[in-house]
Motif scaffolding. Structure first.
Motif, PDB file in Angstrom:
ATOM      1  N   GLN A 176       0.829  -1.204   0.000  1.00  0.00           N
ATOM      2  CA  GLN A 176       0.000   0.000   0.000  1.00  0.00           C
ATOM      3  C   GLN A 176       0.862   1.253   0.000  1.00  0.00           C
ATOM      4  O   GLN A 176       0.564   2.227  -0.700  1.00  0.00           O
ATOM      5  CB  GLN A 176      -0.930  -0.017   1.215  1.00  0.00           C
ATOM      6  CG  GLN A 176      -2.004  -1.093   1.149  1.00  0.00           C
ATOM      7  CD  GLN A 176      -2.840  -1.142   2.413  1.00  0.00           C
ATOM      8  OE1 GLN A 176      -2.596  -0.389   3.361  1.00  0.00           O
ATOM      9  NE2 GLN A 176      -3.827  -2.011   2.425  1.00  0.00           N
ATOM     10  N   SER A 178       3.968   1.527  -1.193  1.00  0.00           N
ATOM     11  CA  SER A 178       4.599   1.649  -2.502  1.00  0.00           C
ATOM     12  C   SER A 178       3.616   2.182  -3.536  1.00  0.00           C
ATOM     13  O   SER A 178       3.970   3.040  -4.348  1.00  0.00           O
ATOM     14  CB  SER A 178       5.134   0.280  -2.934  1.00  0.00           C
ATOM     15  OG  SER A 178       5.725   0.362  -4.209  1.00  0.00           O
ATOM     16  N   SER A 179       2.380   1.692  -3.522  1.00  0.00           N
ATOM     17  CA  SER A 179       1.367   2.172  -4.462  1.00  0.00           C
ATOM     18  C   SER A 179       1.053   3.646  -4.223  1.00  0.00           C
ATOM     19  O   SER A 179       0.944   4.428  -5.173  1.00  0.00           O
ATOM     20  CB  SER A 179       0.101   1.330  -4.330  1.00  0.00           C
ATOM     21  OG  SER A 179      -0.917   1.804  -5.173  1.00  0.00           O
ATOM     22  N   HIS A 180       0.934   4.036  -2.967  1.00  0.00           N
ATOM     23  CA  HIS A 180       0.641   5.431  -2.652  1.00  0.00           C
ATOM     24  C   HIS A 180       1.788   6.339  -3.093  1.00  0.00           C
ATOM     25  O   HIS A 180       1.560   7.419  -3.661  1.00  0.00           O
ATOM     26  CB  HIS A 180       0.406   5.574  -1.150  1.00  0.00           C
ATOM     27  CG  HIS A 180       0.242   6.992  -0.689  1.00  0.00           C
ATOM     28  ND1 HIS A 180      -0.858   7.754  -1.004  1.00  0.00           N
ATOM     29  CD2 HIS A 180       1.059   7.798   0.039  1.00  0.00           C
ATOM     30  CE1 HIS A 180      -0.734   8.956  -0.473  1.00  0.00           C
ATOM     31  NE2 HIS A 180       0.425   9.004   0.153  1.00  0.00           N
ATOM     32  N   ARG A 182       3.913   5.805  -5.534  1.00  0.00           N
ATOM     33  CA  ARG A 182       3.906   5.911  -6.984  1.00  0.00           C
ATOM     34  C   ARG A 182       2.870   6.926  -7.457  1.00  0.00           C
ATOM     35  O   ARG A 182       3.126   7.712  -8.368  1.00  0.00           O
ATOM     36  CB  ARG A 182       3.610   4.538  -7.607  1.00  0.00           C
ATOM     37  CG  ARG A 182       4.754   3.575  -7.531  1.00  0.00           C
ATOM     38  CD  ARG A 182       5.989   4.076  -8.246  1.00  0.00           C
ATOM     39  NE  ARG A 182       5.727   4.413  -9.633  1.00  0.00           N
ATOM     40  CZ  ARG A 182       6.380   5.326 -10.307  1.00  0.00           C
ATOM     41  NH1 ARG A 182       7.322   6.041  -9.727  1.00  0.00           N
ATOM     42  NH2 ARG A 182       6.099   5.569 -11.579  1.00  0.00           N
ATOM     43  N   HIS A 183       1.681   6.905  -6.850  1.00  0.00           N
ATOM     44  CA  HIS A 183       0.647   7.861  -7.239  1.00  0.00           C
ATOM     45  C   HIS A 183       1.093   9.292  -6.950  1.00  0.00           C
ATOM     46  O   HIS A 183       0.836  10.205  -7.749  1.00  0.00           O
ATOM     47  CB  HIS A 183      -0.653   7.565  -6.501  1.00  0.00           C
ATOM     48  CG  HIS A 183      -1.348   6.321  -6.970  1.00  0.00           C
ATOM     49  ND1 HIS A 183      -1.522   6.023  -8.302  1.00  0.00           N
ATOM     50  CD2 HIS A 183      -1.921   5.301  -6.278  1.00  0.00           C
ATOM     51  CE1 HIS A 183      -2.168   4.880  -8.417  1.00  0.00           C
ATOM     52  NE2 HIS A 183      -2.409   4.419  -7.222  1.00  0.00           N
ATOM     53  N   GLN A 238      -5.935   9.726  -6.887  1.00  0.00           N
ATOM     54  CA  GLN A 238      -5.367   8.459  -6.440  1.00  0.00           C
ATOM     55  C   GLN A 238      -4.263   8.670  -5.415  1.00  0.00           C
ATOM     56  O   GLN A 238      -4.054   7.829  -4.538  1.00  0.00           O
ATOM     57  CB  GLN A 238      -4.827   7.685  -7.640  1.00  0.00           C
ATOM     58  CG  GLN A 238      -5.907   7.127  -8.546  1.00  0.00           C
ATOM     59  CD  GLN A 238      -5.336   6.415  -9.754  1.00  0.00           C
ATOM     60  OE1 GLN A 238      -4.413   6.905 -10.406  1.00  0.00           O
ATOM     61  NE2 GLN A 238      -5.898   5.256 -10.078  1.00  0.00           N
ATOM     62  N   SER A 308      -1.351  -3.954 -14.780  1.00  0.00           N
ATOM     63  CA  SER A 308      -1.720  -4.220 -13.389  1.00  0.00           C
ATOM     64  C   SER A 308      -2.457  -5.549 -13.271  1.00  0.00           C
ATOM     65  O   SER A 308      -3.014  -6.077 -14.241  1.00  0.00           O
ATOM     66  CB  SER A 308      -2.603  -3.088 -12.852  1.00  0.00           C
ATOM     67  OG  SER A 308      -3.835  -3.051 -13.543  1.00  0.00           O
TER      68      SER A 308
END
Length: 339
Positions: A176, A178-180, A182-183, A238, A308
């Motif tokens: 979570q 890492s995804s945040h 990246r956004h 996002q 994805s």
């Protein structure tokens, strides 16, 4: 004034739809409609870089008004676009590493504080509860050291069983974070690329004196400004920025092209678009903008969504997203006939 108003409305509308839709739950970032609209916007941005910006850069840097050496001997437009794309990659990587390190340190600090508080609470509870339980068990004729060993084994057994769940939770948290991150990085770099070329386009429109050129250019700018704003607003949504930060980024995007139009209009009388210096500056800036937009469209918008796990598990979503992507690229490309 007509150009400024039309472009401003298009930019505000495009960037506001994802942000307002997220708050009203009309256009959720995890919904199918949002994914399709973002794919269409990615196609628009990709076509803007390849068909419009890169072509304009090549036209400016190969103009006959420039000296033959070196401008006619080397494809500088593609070279500068390549350097811009590689530079964007370096910035993208470095920013991601920096944000991930920052989040990791914050998470470690929070976990350390929580562990210390839990240990202190457990120690306090043990001191209070141990004496009566110990006396009761010893009273039955048991060996005190044997009782202590039983408690230690039970605590160790409980910790062993909870360990795998802790690992799974840690991996989820890392994913979570890492995804945040990246956004966050994508939204900031995308804004940088869009803003830089929006200023250039605004200046070009402002210094233009031909109504036959201005009218189709306004239509093309309004179209791509709307969908670039949508892509940027989706990335901001996002990234889950605070309302103040999201509003600042959206406002900065919305005013750049109109501001460029205003500055270009003010400089129109003193500006000679055919001078060698103006051609070189315009060509280099167009090339850099093209490289940034192409990188962002391919890597951070198209590849990030189309590769994805969510997309790979939904065949209908794959087909619909590819259709939206090609429609967006074709629509923006077709505008090159008039602008």
């Amino acid at each position: 004034m007509m150009a400024v108003g039309a472009i401003l409305v298009a930019g505000v509308g495009g960037v506001a739809i994802p942000l307002v839709g997220r708050k009203r739950r009309i256009l959720r970032t995890d919904g199918s409609l949002f994914v399709l609209a973002k794919a269409f916007a990615a196609g628009v941005i990709l076509a803007t870089g390849f068909v419009h910006m890169l072509h304009d850069a090549q036209t400016a840097l190969t103009d006959p008004c420039l000296p033959e050496s070196p401008w006619q001997r080397f494809p500088f437009s593609g070279f500068f676009a390549m350097l811009a794309a590689l530079g964007t990659l370096v910035v993208d990587f470095a920013s991601t590493q920096m944000y991930e390190r920052k989040h990791r340190e914050e998470q470690m600090g929070l976990k350390a504080a929580a562990s210390a508080a839990a240990a202190a609470a457990t120690s306090s509870d043990s001191i209070i509860a141990a004496a009566p339980e110990f006396d009761e068990e010893v009273g039955d004729g048991e060996d005190p050291m044997h009782i202590v060993g039983i408690h230690a084994h039970a605590a160790s057994h409980s910790h062993t069983h909870s360990h795998p769940h802790g690992h799974a939770h840690a991996h989820d948290d890392e994913g979570q974070v890492s995804s945040h991150v990246r956004h966050v990085v994508v939204s900031q770099i995308l804004e940088l690329g869009i803003v830089s070329h929006s200023v250039i386009i605004g200046l070009s429109l402002g210094v233009s004196q031909s109504p036959c050129t201005i009218r189709p250019l306004i239509a093309a700018l309004s179209f791509h400004q709307f969908f670039e704003g949508f892509a940027l607003g989706g990335c901001i949504s996002q990234a889950q920025f605070k309302n103040s930060a999201a509003a600042l980024m959206a406002s900065f995007f919305a005013i750049t092209t109109p501001a460029g139009v205003g500055v270009g209009t003010a400089l129109a009388r003193q500006y000679n678009s055919r001078s060698p210096r103006a051609l070189v500056v315009e060509g280099v800036l167009d090339s850099v903008s093209a490289g940034i937009l192409i990188y962002m469209a391919l890597v951070d918008l198209i590849a990030a969504d189309f590769l994805s796990r969510r997309m790979s598990c939904n065949f209908r979503m794959q087909v619909a997203s590819y259709v939206a992507l090609f429609l967006g690229a074709a629509s923006m490309s077709s505008l090159a006939v008039w602008a």
